[in-house]
Scaffold this active site. Structure first.
Site, PDB file in Angstrom:
ATOM      1  N   LYS A  63       2.643  -1.591  16.219  1.00 51.01           N
ATOM      2  CA  LYS A  63       3.892  -1.459  15.474  1.00 51.01           C
ATOM      3  C   LYS A  63       3.993  -0.076  14.843  1.00 51.01           C
ATOM      4  O   LYS A  63       5.051   0.538  14.810  1.00 51.01           O
ATOM      5  CB  LYS A  63       3.954  -2.527  14.384  1.00 51.01           C
ATOM      6  CG  LYS A  63       5.142  -2.425  13.444  1.00 51.01           C
ATOM      7  CD  LYS A  63       5.052  -3.486  12.355  1.00 51.01           C
ATOM      8  CE  LYS A  63       6.166  -3.336  11.324  1.00 51.01           C
ATOM      9  NZ  LYS A  63       6.038  -4.317  10.225  1.00 51.01           N
ATOM     10  N   GLN A  64       2.871   0.404  14.333  1.00 53.35           N
ATOM     11  CA  GLN A  64       2.853   1.672  13.606  1.00 53.35           C
ATOM     12  C   GLN A  64       1.441   2.254  13.686  1.00 53.35           C
ATOM     13  O   GLN A  64       0.535   1.629  14.221  1.00 53.35           O
ATOM     14  CB  GLN A  64       3.257   1.457  12.155  1.00 53.35           C
ATOM     15  CG  GLN A  64       2.377   0.480  11.408  1.00 53.35           C
ATOM     16  CD  GLN A  64       2.902   0.148  10.033  1.00 53.35           C
ATOM     17  OE1 GLN A  64       3.535   0.956   9.382  1.00 53.35           O
ATOM     18  NE2 GLN A  64       2.652  -1.073   9.581  1.00 53.35           N
ATOM     19  N   TRP A 120       0.832  -1.203   0.000  1.00 52.35           N
ATOM     20  CA  TRP A 120       0.000   0.000   0.000  1.00 52.35           C
ATOM     21  C   TRP A 120       0.868   1.255   0.000  1.00 52.35           C
ATOM     22  O   TRP A 120       0.340   2.363   0.132  1.00 52.35           O
ATOM     23  CB  TRP A 120      -0.938   0.005   1.211  1.00 52.35           C
ATOM     24  CG  TRP A 120      -0.257   0.231   2.544  1.00 52.35           C
ATOM     25  CD1 TRP A 120       1.004  -0.151   2.915  1.00 52.35           C
ATOM     26  CD2 TRP A 120      -0.814   0.898   3.675  1.00 52.35           C
ATOM     27  NE1 TRP A 120       1.264   0.227   4.200  1.00 52.35           N
ATOM     28  CE2 TRP A 120       0.165   0.874   4.699  1.00 52.35           C
ATOM     29  CE3 TRP A 120      -2.035   1.512   3.940  1.00 52.35           C
ATOM     30  CZ2 TRP A 120      -0.047   1.439   5.955  1.00 52.35           C
ATOM     31  CZ3 TRP A 120      -2.244   2.063   5.192  1.00 52.35           C
ATOM     32  CH2 TRP A 120      -1.261   2.018   6.186  1.00 52.35           C
ATOM     33  N   ASP A 121       2.195   1.091  -0.122  1.00 57.22           N
ATOM     34  CA  ASP A 121       3.085   2.246  -0.001  1.00 57.22           C
ATOM     35  C   ASP A 121       2.787   3.329  -1.029  1.00 57.22           C
ATOM     36  O   ASP A 121       3.181   4.481  -0.848  1.00 57.22           O
ATOM     37  CB  ASP A 121       4.536   1.788  -0.119  1.00 57.22           C
ATOM     38  CG  ASP A 121       4.934   0.864   1.019  1.00 57.22           C
ATOM     39  OD1 ASP A 121       5.755   1.253   1.851  1.00 57.22           O
ATOM     40  OD2 ASP A 121       4.411  -0.260   1.075  1.00 57.22           O
ATOM     41  N   GLU A 127      -0.452  -4.265  12.101  1.00 59.55           N
ATOM     42  CA  GLU A 127       0.261  -5.504  11.777  1.00 59.55           C
ATOM     43  C   GLU A 127       0.693  -6.312  13.001  1.00 59.55           C
ATOM     44  O   GLU A 127       0.958  -7.504  12.882  1.00 59.55           O
ATOM     45  CB  GLU A 127       1.474  -5.253  10.874  1.00 59.55           C
ATOM     46  CG  GLU A 127       1.110  -4.790   9.481  1.00 59.55           C
ATOM     47  CD  GLU A 127       2.298  -4.707   8.550  1.00 59.55           C
ATOM     48  OE1 GLU A 127       3.442  -4.600   9.046  1.00 59.55           O
ATOM     49  OE2 GLU A 127       2.092  -4.742   7.329  1.00 59.55           O
TER      50      GLU A 127
END
Length: 790
Positions: free
Chosen positions: A604-605, A345-346, A484
Site C-alpha cells: 500500500k505504501q 504514527w503521523d 498495512e
C-alpha cells in the site's frame, strides 16, 4: 492560488466537502470546517467544529458484533447564520440561483472570506460578504462578520444566528452504521447582557462543553430557545446600494481547559469581555504574522504557494496554544472525522518540522506520549511482554483505539482489522524523542521523561525478540509493518508476520540509541532511573546483544519486507490498472473479488523504504553494520527499484517517502513523487478522502522535505550536518530554523552555494558539517557563504 490566498470561484456541490476541509480555520485549540454559515449538514455540506483532545466512546452494533469506538467529538455548531426575505425560503446556494460565488482563504491573516450574489428574480440581487476567523491570539474565540448589500431592491431581510447542539458525528460515510450521537444534556439560555449560551456534555467521557454568542446588528436582536438551538434574530431594512453588517462573536470552553472552574461561566464571561469584531482582528493578525515570521519557507512559485497552505493547516492543528494541552497529533488534523480523530504514527512526519520552529509544541506532544506510558506498560503486560507497548491508534487515555472491524466500501463487508499489530509505533515515538532532543538541545527532557520512554520501549523490543538457534539471530514475530496490506501469511489461521524488516531495523536502532543515552546520563540520574525501573547491567548486555543480532531477511539481493515475502506471487499490475484505473486501494479491490492482497508482492505504501526516510544513507549503513550486515549502495538501489514497482501508493505518505528516498539517492524521478505529495490534498488524489479531513502528516512532511530532505539537514552531536540535494525543479530556496536556543538561523541554497546566517542574539557559535569532511563555525551575527561540492 496566489502567493498568500487560496481561492475557489463558482459553486459546485460536488466540490464542497473538499473546499470545506481546505478552508478550515483553527488555532490549535479548536477548528471549524469552512462550510458556508447558512448551510446545514446534508449530502453536500458538513459543518464540523472539533476541539483538540475532546473524545467520546460509544458502542455500536455492526457486522453482527458489538464494537466500541472512541471518536473526536463534533461539538455544537457555533457557525449558523441564515437569512431570507420575510415569509420566503432560507437563501442558500442550493435553494437560490447563484450569480457569482467565491471563497478566499487569506493565509497571511487566518481569515476566510466569501462573496455570493444571489439572484432574486424580479426582486433584484442580494450580495452577501462574510469574513470569518478562529482567533489565533485568544484560542477560545471565533467571529463571523456578514455584510448584506441590496442591489436593485429595498425591502426587509430576516437574519437568524444560532448555536446548534443537535449535531452528530456524520462526516464519514463509511462510519454511517456506527453510533455518532456523542452529545447529551443540551441546555440553552440567555445571559444578563443578552448573549445566548449553550451547554452540553459528552455521553460517556463526560466532558462538559459550553459556548456563548454575541450578535451585533444595526437593528434590534431578539432571542428564542428552540432546543437544541439557541437562536438570535434580527430584521434588517435593506435599501438599494446600502450595506448593513451583522457581527457574531463566539466563545468556546470545555471542562478540559486549565484554570477555569466551569466552562459555561468561562464562555459567557469571555464573550462579554471580547472586544468588537474590528478590534478583535488586530491581535489575531499579529499572532499570525509572528507565526509566519518564525516558520515560513522561502520557496518560489507554485511549490512555495502550496507549502504555505500546508503550513497554514499544520499551524491550525498544532500551534503554540497546543503547548498548553494534553493532546497528540491527529492524523487528519482538526479538519474532519476520518480515522475518528485518532493519533497514529503521523507525528513521525510532523515533529521533525516542529522541532526546528516550535520545539515547545514538540515537547508538549511528547508529553502526551509520556503521560500514557503507564497505559503502554499495562498493554505490554497484558500481552505477556515487559516494557511499554504503545497503541497503534491512541485517543484520550492511551488505550488501543484501533477499530476491531473496518468496512470495505467496495464489497460492503465488515472485516477484522489487525492493524493494532503495528508495534513499530513505539519506535516512531522513540525516534521523535531522539530527534527532538538533538534539535532543541533539551537535555532536561532527554535525561528525565525521554530516557524513561526510551528505556521502556527498548525493554519491550528486547523482550519481544526470541532467539533462533538455527539462524543464530533474534527474531520478532507476529507483527504488521507500515505497508498495512499484509496482515497475515496466505492461508494462515491467524494474523501477524515475522521479521518485518522495518520493525526489526528500527528496534535495533532504538536499542542502540537507548544504550547511548543511558551511558551519557549524569550518574545520579542514571542511578535513579535504574532504581525506578529495575534496570541492571545484565539487561543492558542483553539489549546490546539483541541490537546487534536482529534478523533482517533478504531475497534476490534485496531487503525482504518480511520473512517469506519473496515467496509471494507477483501481481498482474498492468491488468489491474487496465480493469480498474485507480488501484491505490488494491486491498479493497482484491477483497471484493474474493481474493486477498496477502498473497501478492504488493504494498500500500512505503515499508522497507521507510528506512531511507528515517535515516540518511550513511546512518542506515551504520545500523546495518552494527547488525553485522552489509548494505552497499547497489543493494539499496536494487531494493528501492524492487518496491517502487510493487507499491500502489494507497496512502498520501507514500509519495512523500518515495520522493524523500529518491532525492537522497539523487535520482531524477524524485520530483514526480515530491509533486504527488504536494498535490495530495489540494487535488484529493486519494479519491474523496480530503473532504473527511486533511492529511496532516503529508502536509508537514512536504515542509520537512524542503527543510531537511533537500538540504540533507541533520541535527546530531551538537552540530548541523548538511548534504544538499540539487533538484533542478527547486534550485533556489531558503528556510529559517530555531536551533539550540538560536532563534532564526537562516539557511539559503542557490546553485552551487549555501549561505548560513546566525542571529546576533545567540550565545555561542554553531558548528556546521558539510560533505567532504568540511566543518565551519559560524558565530552569532555572522554569515557564512560556502561552495557546495558536486
Amino acid at each position: 492560488m496566489t502567493g498568500w490566498t487560496w481561492q475557489y470561484e463558482g459553486y459546485d456541490p460536488a466540490d464542497e466537502r473538499l473546499r470545506e476541509s481546505l478552508c478550515t480555520l483553527g488555532n490549535g485549540y479548536f477548528a471549524t470546517r469552512g462550510v458556508l454559515a447558512e448551510c446545514a449538514a446534508d449530502t453536500v455540506h458538513y459543518p464540523g467544529t472539533y476541539a483538540a483532545g475532546v473524545y467520546n466512546r460509544l458502542v455500536s452494533s455492526v457486522g453482527g458484533r458489538q464494537v466500541e469506538n472512541e471518536d473526536v467529538v463534533n461539538l455544537p455548531n457555533w457557525l449558523p447564520l441564515r437569512f431570507r426575505r420575510p415569509g420566503g425560503i432560507w437563501l442558500t446556494p442550493d435553494t437560490t440561483p447563484v450569480l457569482d460565488h467565491a471563497v478566499t482563504l487569506h493565509l497571511s491573516s487566518g481569515l476566510m472570506e466569501r462573496r455570493t450574489r444571489f439572484g432574486l428574480g424580479a426582486d433584484g440581487v442580494l450580495l452577501v460578504r462574510q469574513l470569518r476567523f478562529v482567533h489565533m491570539a485568544d484560542p477560545h474565540l471565533a467571529g463571523l462578520r456578514t455584510e448584506f448589500t441590496a442591489e436593485g431592491f429595498s425591502r426587509p431581510l430576516e437574519v437568524e444566528a444560532a448555536l446548534d447542539g443537535g449535531v452528530t458525528n456524520a462526516g464519514v460515510p463509511r462510519y454511517a452504521d456506527l453510533d455518532g450521537r456523542h452529545l447529551t444534556h443540551v441546555v440553552t439560555g440567555t445571559s444578563q447582557q443578552d448573549a445566548v449560551w449553550l451547554r452540553c456534555r459528552t455521553r460517556t467521557s463526560d466532558v462538559r462543553i459550553a459556548c456563548a454568542a454575541r450578535l451585533t446588528s444595526p437593528a434590534s436582536v431578539t432571542v428564542r430557545h428552540d432546543l437544541p438551538r439557541a437562536v438570535q434574530t434580527t430584521r434588517l431594512d435593506l435599501t438599494d446600494g446600502r450595506t448593513l453588517t451583522v457581527d457574531k462573536v463566539v466563545a468556546l470552553h470545555t471542562s478540559r481547559d486549565p484554570a477555569i472552574s466551569d466552562p459555561l461561566h468561562a464562555a459567557v464571561d469571555r464573550v462579554h469581555r471580547a472586544a468588537p469584531f474590528d478590534e478583535l482582528l488586530a491581535p489575531h493578525l499579529t499572532a499570525w504574522h509572528q507565526l509566519w515570521r518564525r516558520a515560513e519557507p522561502d520557496v518560489p512559485d507554485e511549490v512555495g504557494r502550496i507549502l504555505r497552505l500546508h503550513l497554514f493547516h499544520v499551524l491550525q492543528t498544532l500551534s503554540p496554544h497546543t503547548a498548553d494541552l494534553d493532546v497528540g497529533v491527529p492524523a487528519r488534523g482538526l479538519h474532519g472525522e476520518a480515522y475518528r480523530g485518532h493519533v497514529f504514527w503521523d507525528e513521525l512526519f510532523v515533529l521533525p518540522y516542529l522541532n526546528l520552529h516550535f520545539p515547545e509544541v514538540s515537547r508538549a506532544l511528547l508529553h502526551y506520549r509520556y503521560r500514557r506510558l503507564e497505559r503502554a506498560r499495562t498493554a505490554a503486560h497484558d500481552a505477556g511482554r515487559r516494557g511499554a507497548m504503545y497503541p497503534w491508534q491512541s485517543g484520550s487515555d492511551g488505550r488501543e483505539e484501533t477499530q476491531q472491524l473496518h468496512l470495505n466500501p467496495r464489497s460492503g463487508r465488515w472485516l477484522p482489522d489487525h492493524s493494532h499489530l503495528q508495534h513499530h509505533v513505539g519506535s516512531a515515538i522513540a525516534y521523535n524523542v531522539w530527534q527532538y532532543c538533538e534539535a532543541a538541545g533539551d537535555e532536561e527532557f532527554l535525561h528525565t521523561k525521554g530516557a524513561e520512554m526510551l528505556l521502556r520501549i527498548s525493554r519491550f523490543w528486547a523482550d519481544s525478540a526470541s532467539f533462533d538457534e538455527q539462524l543464530g539471530r533474534f527474531r520478532i514475530k507476529g507483527v504488521v509493518g507500515p505497508d498495512e496490506y499484509h496482515e497475515a501469511y496466505p492461508d494462515a489461521s491467524g494474523p501477524g508476520l515475522d521479521d518485518n524488516a522495518y520493525t526489526n531495523v528500527t528496534a535495533a536502532w532504538v536499542l542502540a540509541r537507548t544504550l547511548e543515552v543511558l551511558r551519557h546520563l549524569p550518574e545520579p540520574r542514571r542511578r535513579e532511573l535504574a532504581e525506578r525501573t529495575g534496570l541492571d547491567e545484565a539487561e543492558l548486555d542483553h539489549w546490546d546483544h539483541v541490537s546487534r543480532t536482529l534478523h533482517v531477511p533478504f531475497h534476490d539481493g534485496v531487503i525482504s519486507q518480511f520473512e517469506g515475502y519473496g515467496d509471494l506471487a507477483e501481481l498482474d499490475w498492468r491488468g489491474y490498472r487496465r480493469r480498474y484505473g485507480d488501484i491505490r486501494r488494491l486491498d479493497r479491490i482484491l477483497e471484493a473479488e474474493g481474493d486477498t492482497v496477502n498473497r501478492y508482492q504488493a504494498s500500500k505504501q512505503a515499508d522497507v523504504l521507510m528506512l531511507g526516510y528515517l535515516f540518511s544513507p550513511s546512518e542506515l549503513q551504520g545500523v546495518f553494520r552494527r547488525l553485522g550486515l552489509s548494505l552497499d549502495e547497489r543493494t539499496w538501489r536494487r531494493t528501492v527499484d524492487h518496491y517502487l514497482r510493487r507499491t500502489s501508493h494507497g496512502s498520501t505518505l507514500s509519495g512523500l517517502v518515495h520522493g524523500w528516498v529518491l532525492a537522497r539517492a539523487r535520482r531524477r524521478d524524485a520530483w514526480k513523487f515530491c509533486k504527488e505529495a504536494l498535490q495530495s490534498d489540494i487535488a484529493d488524489i486519494q479519491g474523496g478522502t480530503t473532504g473527511e479531513g486533511i492529511h496532516l502528516g503529508a502536509m508537514a512532511g512536504t515542509l520537512d522535505l524542503v527543510q531537511r530532505g533537500l538540504t540533507g539537514l541533520e541535527t546530531r552531536g551538537g552540530a548541523l550536518w548538511l548534504d544538499p540535494v540539487p533538484l533542478p525543479e527547486l534550485s533556489s530556496y531558503g528556510i529559517t530554523v530555531r536551533y539550540h536556543g538560536h532563534w532564526g538561523v537562516r539557511l539559503r541554497l542557490e546553485s552551487g552555494s549555501l549561505e548560513i546566517t546566525v542571529p546576533s542574539a545567540g550565545r555561542h557559535p554553531i558548528e556546521v558539517h558539510l560533505p567532504g569532511h568540511r566543518a565551519v563555525r559560524v558565530d552569532p551575527g555572522e554569515t557564512a557563504r560556502l561552495a557546495l561540492l558536486e
